[in-house]
Scaffold this motif. Structure first.
Motif, PDB file in Angstrom:
ATOM      1  N   ARG A   1      18.729   6.061 -39.457  1.00 15.33           N
ATOM      2  CA  ARG A   1      19.337   4.863 -38.851  1.00 15.33           C
ATOM      3  C   ARG A   1      19.763   4.295 -40.641  1.00 15.33           C
TER       4      ARG A   1
ATOM      5  N   SER B   1      20.035   8.963 -32.880  1.00 14.75           N
ATOM      6  CA  SER B   1      19.350   9.505 -31.807  1.00 14.75           C
ATOM      7  C   SER B   1      19.608  10.110 -31.138  1.00 14.75           C
ATOM      8  N   GLY B   2      21.438  10.741 -31.055  1.00 17.00           N
ATOM      9  CA  GLY B   2      22.358  11.137 -30.053  1.00 17.00           C
ATOM     10  C   GLY B   2      22.935  10.398 -28.970  1.00 17.00           C
ATOM     11  N   THR B   3      22.807   8.551 -28.927  1.00 16.38           N
ATOM     12  CA  THR B   3      22.994   7.904 -27.962  1.00 16.38           C
ATOM     13  C   THR B   3      24.424   7.691 -28.216  1.00 16.38           C
ATOM     14  N   PRO B   4      25.352   7.883 -26.954  1.00 12.95           N
ATOM     15  CA  PRO B   4      26.568   7.458 -26.668  1.00 12.95           C
ATOM     16  C   PRO B   4      26.650   6.035 -26.538  1.00 12.95           C
ATOM     17  N   TYR B   5      27.755   5.195 -26.890  1.00 16.90           N
ATOM     18  CA  TYR B   5      27.899   3.563 -26.682  1.00 16.90           C
ATOM     19  C   TYR B   5      29.382   3.843 -26.304  1.00 16.90           C
TER      20      TYR B   5
ATOM     21  N   THR C   1      27.238  13.754 -29.052  1.00 18.27           N
ATOM     22  CA  THR C   1      25.587  13.545 -28.973  1.00 18.27           C
ATOM     23  C   THR C   1      24.638  14.677 -28.717  1.00 18.27           C
TER      24      THR C   1
ATOM     25  N   ASP D   1      24.857   8.014 -32.759  1.00 18.10           N
ATOM     26  CA  ASP D   1      23.920   6.746 -33.764  1.00 18.10           C
ATOM     27  C   ASP D   1      23.060   8.221 -33.853  1.00 18.10           C
TER      28      ASP D   1
ATOM     29  N   PHE E   1      20.310  14.107 -38.332  1.00 19.43           N
ATOM     30  CA  PHE E   1      21.903  13.763 -38.442  1.00 19.43           C
ATOM     31  C   PHE E   1      21.349  12.618 -39.467  1.00 19.43           C
ATOM     32  N   GLY E   2      21.817  11.996 -40.839  1.00 19.85           N
ATOM     33  CA  GLY E   2      21.169  11.083 -40.703  1.00 19.85           C
ATOM     34  C   GLY E   2      23.301   9.411 -41.251  1.00 19.85           C
TER      35      GLY E   2
ATOM     36  N   GLU F   1      30.975   5.053 -30.498  1.00 16.77           N
ATOM     37  CA  GLU F   1      29.660   5.466 -30.760  1.00 16.77           C
ATOM     38  C   GLU F   1      28.267   6.381 -30.656  1.00 16.77           C
TER      39      GLU F   1
END
Lengths: 262, 262, 262, 262, 262, 262, 262
Positions: free
Chosen positions: C30, C156-160, C119, C154, C134-135, C152
């Motif tokens: 991150r 961590s592979g979390t979708p928002y 993600t 991020d 992945f950076g 989005e």
């Protein structure tokens, strides 16, 4: 080369660059090359010359088993310096490639082509983990379409073309000698003489015919030809480089197989 | 770049980010690029220019074996800086891709397409463990549908398009020179002159024709063409950049194969 | 973020949780995102807006090669922040998935579906060893069945899903601006204005049209459309955000490829 | 949980037991669960209830994208706590297994069967090296042959059946509340009320309807049904748990994607 | 067991012997077994008895989900102690082997055969790297050709046959009790009584029927049969081992899933 | 050989060169060879001789099981020194290669060819990680086209040809003896006598026939032939090397299987 | 054996030689063998004898489950000492090989052949990383073509042939006893007596028949035959070695499965 604290942090493998962008393991493999006895290559207008230091550890060892000049193909010879067992792997690789080329294209492999095949193979051992670099340098010499060619491969997998070069022990001193005395328009005979004189320059200007190997590939008969003891003696005598019999044959450099005889 | 204690905790491989989100091994690979002699690319309205520093370590080394400009396809040339053996791998990869494109689609590969294929390949070596990044940067230059294109690949696998750029030793000084003197509407001739002047700017404003390589790809005849010694000499003379013969040819930067001749 | 002694014990890879249940390597990735220049997404009732900071390191670099807005499919655009070469991998992955969806089901992929595919792919790089996360963060924007969607991803592979968001440098300041000024019922025009104003809020309230990228996907014509220089200039002028020419274009954040020019 | 010197010797991976027979990495993964907001499950004689804390970080984030209640099959819901991206993997795994069961046996998968499939999958990540455990706990709730069932999976891969339970932040306090107030013979309505009261008990006895999610699966109509905002409001009002509008919505626990907004 | 400095040098994995020939990781896995609640096996002339401690952490947890007695085949039961998720893997393995035996040879698998299959599987996890040993012990009990058999598997993968044994917490104290009171010619009833008395001996001589599990396999009807609450109560009452209702049900040992409820 | 601090930094595996270009693990494997009892090879004009020290640890051990002379093919014998189990692997490899050669080409394998096959195999274990070098040296002796040949393989994978040599314990002292007494034109009888005298020279000039093994391959009947006890006794008596019966048979060197009988 | 600082540098795996050419992990595996109770083999002119110490940890343990003598084939028995689970693997391997030999060649496998198959298998675990050596030694005894044979395998994978030998605890003391009393021309009866006396010599000259196992393979009926309790008692009585009933049966050595009963 003593590994400093800083250096030690980055020298444990080929998958790690140092902060200043160096690959220490490849550099250490170059040190392994320097531990080997010297080999010399000279390119003349009439052909190429390979000359090697093949001193032995014991009078009971067969000199012929000190492999320093190898035939890759009829028209291509390879001289090595450094880790002997590694050299054998690369030479096998080169021979196979030469044969495959012959079979596939019906013609003899080119010297440059062969060199680059070998260096590509070497490079793999400097980037992907799980192995170490090859601790050996090669001089690949040959005649290609009537033109003499002389190449070097180093442990990084970089190919270089030379007019004359040395690898292994004392390589810098021998190279200086070659730079001072090399003429592009030499005959093959003169090339042999230069190679022997260069090798002698780091050996008190004296060599015994048994302790050296010399081979040539002539433009007009492009076949790797090793000089006989008599021929080597003649060359040495002519140049006043022939060692006395009682000469202590002790190698400064140690090939891979040398034990520390305690 | 000296590795601090903190830095050393995170710089042993590509699978580890530092706390501030950096990939030290990729940054160290960039240092490997800086250890190589400089290469320059200039894009003009008439085509693209590649100019490279190809000084050699010994007068006995064949300059032609210092590979700095490579042909990827008829219409695409690649100049490299950094680890020579790594460069050879990427260029082989590029050539294969160009051939595959030709076979598969019946047309020449685009410069941008080729660049991105190469950078995707490079990126793999920065994320998955077991290997190291490529220690080399490339300038990929070509003409695509009549338009000159000029790209850079760096060890992170990022593609950039430039009007003019330098990679390798002194890259920042050369770039400053290019920024000060670049004009978009130059002729190809002017492009060559600019590239040589930029290279000379970090070499006491003097170059010898043998120690440099220059190639162009013209829009109206999109084929990679290397300049002859005579052509290079003319360019240098015209600009007053021609070095005296006794000029000491010593490279500041060291390509991969350079030994530390102690 | 300075790694404490305690932290260093657990931050060398993604296969290790810290005692308090954190994955430091994902958190460091991150940080890599924050090193990238900012990207902004705004969802309006008429469509979605993407705005990106695309300042360049040198006037000789082609702005078009600073890839920050990518087309995943006709109706879906992706803006990225962070490690550029990593972003390219994810975008290639997204494009392939969009094409496969088209081929397999005969219809365009949904924005949410695509986001979750991406993600899931990212998550793999946070649990199984041998690679790094992945950076990069992505904004995936599109119109799906006439409805604008804004997501989005991020490291961590979390979708928002968002109404408006920022990723990359200054993301928190920009988000504060967006929170203060966002209205759900904006027009697409107002969305563009909001995005630019938010971006300008962390740049002394001034932007030059070349240094930014703006794209929209309208509900009534769901095709990713990049604004021209003229259009961007108009928007900036209308809002009094147009920078003077001599404005120093220096990026606070550094994309992946940025070298430290010593 | 601070890692002691002794502990640090054994907590770097799942392939190492500590001298007292513990698997620290699995315990640390449980800490990752505690970092997530709470989820609650209540089993009544009329069906099962899932209630989750779904507070968001920014008013611009879509609440619907805070995925805490997932449908595994029509008759089975899953609530998660902990690492969001990990939860998504397990839920995908559960969904696939439910579909395969349907296809293979022509009937809906049992709740216990599904739970054990998932825990077997989780266990693999605690014994074989090269990966980390899943940092997530699940509540798997459903109706099977007319009987409500309520299960928990934890990072060790152990399945538990409960009458009522909580996972995630404040799990112990919520469980105490549940233990004090749970009645086996509640109606589904009473189950919802209990779940909300338990969740409110660690939130100053006040909740806003938007910041929570509630779903039920009734015995007489076994389909996962999420409550509307209005329904949630009614429940909260009835119990005097409705928060004022200006309530500060700040999550004590942080889901996986939470950045430390410096 | 505290790991000494010396011990720590050899206890990081199963591929390393200590200088005195120990496998610390296997020994630590035995500690994991001791962390589990006790299980007891008793062989009588009329059949075999399994008795287990199945106390729970919370009154809301379903006792039936505390899996301690498992059916491997109609005539073979398995009681476990230690890491619950690991036990599930071994029991699945045993079940599959029992089914395969049935299919392949048309007859029920032997108790010894099954035990050795399981221990062979366990042994693999103690010699080949990349995983950890199973942190669980099993009691495999059954009737084979009219003969009651009682086996133990331990984390090293060694099979033992017993007349009566205990695994898990307090195993040594329970074994002492068994050694003092065991008679080879007991009836099955007497075997149940002995097992309960042995279990009670480490619990203040009092047990509640809900907190224990008991199963038998009789020679004359070789089917695993679990005792009902009423039956267990009768046995306990007869022996004066029935606990008062208010008895504090707190397990000394903690099964794998136990959290440290701070 | 005591590992210095500096040395220890580079001696943990075969994939790491030391800063001075050494492979410590290969050197340590040579130490393993020295731990083995001595083996001797002598080449005469009439054939080759192998003589080995085969003292045993206990009078109850079968001398025939102390394998030091092996038949690779009818006309090729191999004597070993060092790690016995490793020797067995190489000899199996050699035998298989000899058989394959016979099958494929219809003729007996050459001594040199066989030696190089074996050394190539050994070399693999010195470059690619995940294993250790072979801790054994071999003397490969045979008659090829009527010519006696005598080779050595060492742990680096280098082949050497000798007139006479020793491997294992006291190898340097024995070699000195051989160098002093070897004559190229010896008869096979004289070769046996020389080998025994050389072996005796490091054993107080006394040997017992049971504690040695001798084999010859004669040019005129090229079949590996082991000497009987009577023959060995005769040779020893003739040279005055026969040990008294009460001679303490204690090996200075320890073969691999030797326990430290504390 | 206490690991010194120096030793610890080289004892973490089988892929590392120590500077003096030792493989510490193999030596440590030999220590694991010494931790096991003793096994003895005696070869007589009438057949071979195996005698084992099979004391048990608890009177409730079935002695028959203390597996120390195994049948590899009708005519071959194997006694083990050390890590029990490892022994089971090797014995399974031996059995399979014996069966394959029977199937493939239609004849019973030879004792030497079988031993070497097993030692080759063991050797693999001492050279290639990712596993540990087998912590067990075997005595392989049998009759082959009317000839009794007696072999040992050790953790290095070296095969030895013996007239009489001991493995496991007290092996050196027992071997001394055997060396003092062994006669090659014993009858099978005398062989049993010798084996029992040797075992008793390290047990206060007293053994109980239950705590030992004895098996023979006679030349004239080459089938592995275990002695009954009565037969063992007779032998012990005849030699005055029968222990009193109250003899404390406590094993000095601990087989693999022994817990430290704290």
């Amino acid at each position: 080369m003593q590994g400093s604290q800083q250096q030690q942090a980055y020298d444990r493998g080929i998958t790690i660059f140092s902060p200043d962008g160096r690959l220490y393991q490849v550099e250490y493999a170059r040190e392994a090359v320097k531990r080997g006895t010297a080999s010399i290559g000279v390119r003349t207008s009439e052909g190429v010359v390979l000359a090697v230091d093949k001193r032995i550890r014991s009078p009971l060892m067969e000199r012929s088993s000190v492999e320093k000049i190898h035939k890759a193909d009829d028209h291509i010879g390879i001289a090595s310096a450094g880790h002997v067992a590694d050299a054998r792997q690369l030479i096998d690789y080169a021979r196979q490639h030469a044969q495959i080329n012959q079979l596939r294209y019906g013609e003899a492999v080119g010297v440059e082509t062969l060199t680059k095949e070998v260096t590509d193979y070497i490079q793999q051992y400097t980037q992907v983990g799980g192995a170490r670099p090859f601790g050996v340098a090669l001089i690949i010499a040959g005649v290609e379409d009537g033109v003499p060619r002389l190449y070097e491969t180093d442990p990084s997998g970089t190919p270089y073309e030379w007019q004359a070069l040395a690898i292994g022990a004392d390589r810098n001193d021998i190279r200086s000698y070659l730079e001072d005395h090399y003429e592009a328009e030499m005959s093959l005979d003169e090339g042999v003489t230069l190679a022997l004189a260069a090798l002698a320059s780091v050996n008190d200007d004296a060599l015994s015919p048994e302790s050296i190997g010399v081979a040539t590939i002539a433009v007009d008969d492009p076949v790797l030809t090793e000089l006989s003891e008599a021929e080597k003696t003649t060359y040495l005598e002519d140049e006043g480089l022939l060692a006395d019999d009682e000469d202590d044959e002790e190698s400064d450099a140690e090939e891979d197989g040398d034990e520390d005889d305690e």
